[in-house]
Scaffold this motif. Structure first.
Motif: not given
Length: 324
Positions: A93-100
């Motif tokens: 999954h993506g990280g905690p940033t919005r761009s993730s």
């Protein structure tokens, strides 16, 4: 159900096309890896996939770097290596940033057989209204009781603006030492590596001088970072103007300051006029100690008389200040 990757025979490389992302498609590439434990103690690892079928390493690519205009679709591959003797199922999954949230992997779960490396494709869909500049993101893998993340440095092309500000400067006394507190804010759209210069000037002259040096922080766009600067030997009696100047590549510069007043505990009970009088006496006496007599000239009677007369005037000044 996790996506399964078929084991391969030694010396062979398997590439299986799997249509998981619509017209773009995706492909897993699985290959055997040495059975000896790697740098992570034999546990599974996640890293950017290298080119030419080589084994992924920090020297190859320590992170992903992708660049494109708003609306672009970018792609790359994440390598999951399992050097152990048992299969492992990893969740992606993506990280905690919005761009993730712009990242999409070929599958959310991947089962990696023993002694196998799996290259998992992923895409980055840049929104059409994305602002130019740096947008930090990350890919995260979880499984087998551990979590590993791989940074994704994503840059949206367009006009770049490097800007920062220094805010909330304050000086806090800590015993015989002090600490300067401040906040750095990235006001632009590029990632900054800031440099800090410090100066402080008091009533009695310079109190602190520190040339510009690199700070051990990286500022992504929009990030606020509170920092401290140690001051082991601040003045014990002075009123000091502290000034912080921060610069970064691209012409970014910010500055701010604060006033710091140092008063010894013994003098804290004196009224302000008495403090100023005492400071003036201290400064006069300090100058008298460092002043050098003229070479070859002995003090005259007039000079000695002048010196003896100067003391009562200073005493009167201090006394007047104390009684006010």
């Amino acid at each position: 159900m996790p996506s399964r990757i078929r084991s391969v025979v030694p010396g062979a490389v398997l590439a299986t096309a799997v249509a998981l992302l619509g017209p773009a498609g995706a492909a897993y590439a699985a290959s055997p890896v040495p059975a000896a434990p790697g740098p992570d103690g034999g546990r599974w690892t996640a890293a950017p996939a290298p080119g030419g079928g080589a084994r992924p390493s920090a020297q190859d690519r320590p992170y992903f770097y992708l660049e494109g205009p708003p609306g672009a679709v970018l792609d790359d591959r994440l390598s999951l290596t399992n050097p152990g003797a048992a299969p492992v199922t990893l969740r992606l999954h993506g990280g905690p940033t919005r761009s993730s949230g712009w990242l999409s992997t070929a599958a959310r779960e991947v089962r990696v057989p023993p002694r196998t490396r799996a290259d998992v494709p992923f895409t980055v869909t840049v929104p059409k209204d994305a602002a130019p500049g740096d947008h930090p993101a990350a890919l995260v893998a979880e499984g087998g009781g551990r979590t590993a993340g791989v940074r994704v440095h994503l840059r949206v092309t367009g006009p770049a603006l490097a800007a920062l500000s220094v805010e909330d400067v304050a000086v806090e006394r800590r015993g015989s030492a002090a600490v300067i507190r401040y906040v750095l804010v990235n006001r632009g759209n590029t990632t900054l590596a800031p440099r800090l210069a410090v100066r402080a000037d008091g009533l009695f002259g310079p109190a602190l001088r520190r040339a510009a040096r690199a700070l051990p922080v990286t500022l992504p766009p929009g990030r606020r970072v509170p920092l401290t600067e140690p001051w082991p030997d601040p003045p014990a009696l002075d009123s000091v103007d502290v000034r912080l100047t921060v610069t970064a590549a691209g012409g970014a510069q910010g500055a701010a300051g604060a006033t710091y007043t140092a008063v010894p505990w013994a003098a804290a009970a004196l009224p302000p006029v008495g403090l100023l009088a005492g400071a003036a006496v201290w400064r006069v006496r300090r100058r008298g100690r460092v002043a050098e007599p003229r070479r070859g000239a002995a003090p005259t009677d007039a000079a000695r008389t002048g010196l003896s007369r100067s003391a009562p005037s200073c005493t009167a000044l201090s006394s007047t200040g104390t009684n006010t």
